[in-house]
Design a protein around this motif. Structure first.
Motif, PDB file in Angstrom:
ATOM      1  N   UNK A  46       9.761   7.072 -20.538  1.00 39.74           N
ATOM      2  CA  UNK A  46       9.374   7.741 -19.997  1.00 39.74           C
ATOM      3  C   UNK A  46       8.484   7.625 -18.034  1.00 39.74           C
ATOM      4  N   UNK A  47       8.230   6.817 -18.236  1.00 45.42           N
ATOM      5  CA  UNK A  47       7.422   6.665 -16.767  1.00 45.42           C
ATOM      6  C   UNK A  47       8.025   5.044 -15.937  1.00 45.42           C
ATOM      7  N   UNK A 113       7.440  14.347 -17.673  1.00 48.67           N
ATOM      8  CA  UNK A 113       8.030  13.337 -17.384  1.00 48.67           C
ATOM      9  C   UNK A 113       9.919  13.037 -18.319  1.00 48.67           C
ATOM     10  N   UNK A 114       9.545  13.755 -19.254  1.00 54.89           N
ATOM     11  CA  UNK A 114      10.442  13.724 -20.091  1.00 54.89           C
ATOM     12  C   UNK A 114      10.473  15.190 -20.925  1.00 54.89           C
ATOM     13  N   UNK A 115      11.101  15.448 -21.229  1.00 53.70           N
ATOM     14  CA  UNK A 115      11.219  17.122 -22.220  1.00 53.70           C
ATOM     15  C   UNK A 115      12.004  17.374 -23.244  1.00 53.70           C
ATOM     16  N   UNK A 300      15.311  13.985 -18.619  1.00 52.39           N
ATOM     17  CA  UNK A 300      13.876  14.192 -17.485  1.00 52.39           C
ATOM     18  C   UNK A 300      14.300  15.727 -16.690  1.00 52.39           C
ATOM     19  N   UNK A 301      13.072  16.336 -16.843  1.00 55.18           N
ATOM     20  CA  UNK A 301      13.379  17.217 -15.768  1.00 55.18           C
ATOM     21  C   UNK A 301      13.443  17.193 -14.997  1.00 55.18           C
ATOM     22  N   UNK A 302      14.166  18.042 -14.282  1.00 52.43           N
ATOM     23  CA  UNK A 302      13.993  18.185 -12.745  1.00 52.43           C
ATOM     24  C   UNK A 302      12.713  18.720 -11.314  1.00 52.43           C
ATOM     25  N   UNK A 303      12.260  19.225 -12.105  1.00 51.69           N
ATOM     26  CA  UNK A 303      10.777  19.016 -11.338  1.00 51.69           C
ATOM     27  C   UNK A 303       9.785  18.474 -12.555  1.00 51.69           C
ATOM     28  N   UNK A 304       8.601  18.407 -12.053  1.00 49.81           N
ATOM     29  CA  UNK A 304       7.438  17.599 -12.866  1.00 49.81           C
ATOM     30  C   UNK A 304       6.752  18.721 -13.612  1.00 49.81           C
ATOM     31  N   UNK A 305       6.699  20.146 -12.761  1.00 47.74           N
ATOM     32  CA  UNK A 305       5.769  21.329 -13.576  1.00 47.74           C
ATOM     33  C   UNK A 305       6.636  21.116 -15.031  1.00 47.74           C
ATOM     34  N   UNK A 306       5.738  21.931 -15.880  1.00 52.30           N
ATOM     35  CA  UNK A 306       5.573  22.178 -17.418  1.00 52.30           C
ATOM     36  C   UNK A 306       5.862  23.084 -17.877  1.00 52.30           C
TER      37      UNK A 306
END
Length: 336
Positions: A46-47, A113-115, A300-306
């Motif tokens: 995740x990190x 970070x991980x969805x 892993x998402x393409x953006x850090x936005x939740x």
């Protein structure tokens, strides 16, 4: 900030954990203006974006000056360090943010970070279980009465087992033997290989490592869609409190930009991702790293936005599994 001073500061925060987590107000940041201290549970997948941002010089490019970055071992210790002000941002799982929110309504989730829920159920090769085409309920039933290794009580690994057992009307605490193994990969794979446990509920890349050495196989994986109700759940996150964020607005904005670029790297050149992941998981079997690359790129998402949908899926899972008794509304906990 010297290494010894930073370590003392973090340890003071951890020593105060029982009082802090009982509900007293968060202190402001104890780090200098322009610097971010980031505490994380471990070097889990995740990190990986933080590692990329360091290795590729993205933090420096965005003007992020990193201070101390301790590996604190558990989400509770990360939360305690946030409460003490010895770190500014915590790298953990959404469970940790939910738990902190119960004692601090200023808790905020900063980055996704991980969805996907990146815990797998891994079974020993000798265990007689249904095949890949079986339903998740039939697979869960095959775990009844078995010894299942988890990282520890109250963890996301235990939560997955509890949730799967709950789907078939069973209680994991009664209808299985949960064995606390800690977070070390060697201990988990060794316990499975030696027969100390029949199965594991563990974070990636433990499943990939078990398969690489022939100790077991991934049996149930929420991240690959085996549990449809958990698909797309927010899991790995950066989180903090308003007491800290209000004092580090510019620094956190720069951090968010850096995370955006690091996530772009993961979705970019696959060969580069494989090289970086091999450096990050330098003690893992190369075959396990090879297997993990496409999985990681998909979760892993393409953006850090939740995203709201990812948050709501995670919230339902945590409430249904009993991992938390309350979870804040999306609008109350997401950093705007």
């Amino acid at each position: 900030m010297t290494e010894n001073f930073a370590r003392r500061t973090v340890l003071k925060g951890l020593a105060a954990a029982p009082l802090l987590l009982a509900g007293c107000a968060s202190r402001g940041s104890s780090t200098p203006t322009g610097t971010l201290n980031i505490g994380q549970i471990s070097n889990s997948v995740a990190f990986f974006p933080l590692f990329i941002a360091e290795q590729r010089g993205i933090f420096a490019e965005e003007g992020v000056k990193l201070g101390d970055r301790p590996r604190l071992g558990t989400g509770a210790k990360v939360a305690a360090a946030l409460k003490s002000g010895s770190i500014d941002l915590g790298a953990g799982v959404v469970t940790d943010a939910f738990n902190l929110a119960e004692s601090d309504d200023g808790t905020r989730i900063v980055s996704s970070l991980v969805s996907e829920y990146y815990v797998d159920i891994i079974v020993a090769t000798s265990l007689d279980v249904p095949g890949d085409g079986a339903s998740v309920e039939d697979k869960a039933a095959a775990l009844v009465g078995k010894k299942i290794g988890i990282t520890g009580p109250g963890s996301g690994t235990e939560a997955l087992v509890k949730y799967l057992f709950g789907r078939i009307g069973k209680d994991a605490a009664v209808d299985a033997t949960l064995v606390n193994l800690g977070a070390a990969a060697t201990s988990a794979v060794g316990a499975l290989k030696s027969g100390r446990v029949d199965a594991l509920a563990f974070f990636q890349p433990i499943g990939q490592q078990a398969e690489a050495v022939g100790a077991g196989r991934i049996f149930i994986s929420p991240a690959r869609g085996d549990v449809p109700s958990m698909r797309g759940a927010l899991h790995g996150v950066m989180f903090s409190t308003t007491a800290l964020l209000d004092k580090k607005k510019d620094e956190v904005a720069a951090f968010q930009r850096a995370m955006g670029k690091a996530l772009e790297v993961i979705h970019g050149d696959e060969a580069e991702v494989r090289q970086l992941l091999g450096q990050y998981l330098d003690k893992s079997d190369p075959a396990a790293v090879d297997a993990l690359v496409p999985i990681l790129r998909s979760e892993v998402p393409s953006t850090p936005d939740v995203q709201r949908d990812a948050y709501e899926t995670a919230k339902r899972f945590h409430l249904d599994s009993g991992l938390v008794t309350n979870a804040p509304d999306y609008s109350a906990v997401i950093l705007g």
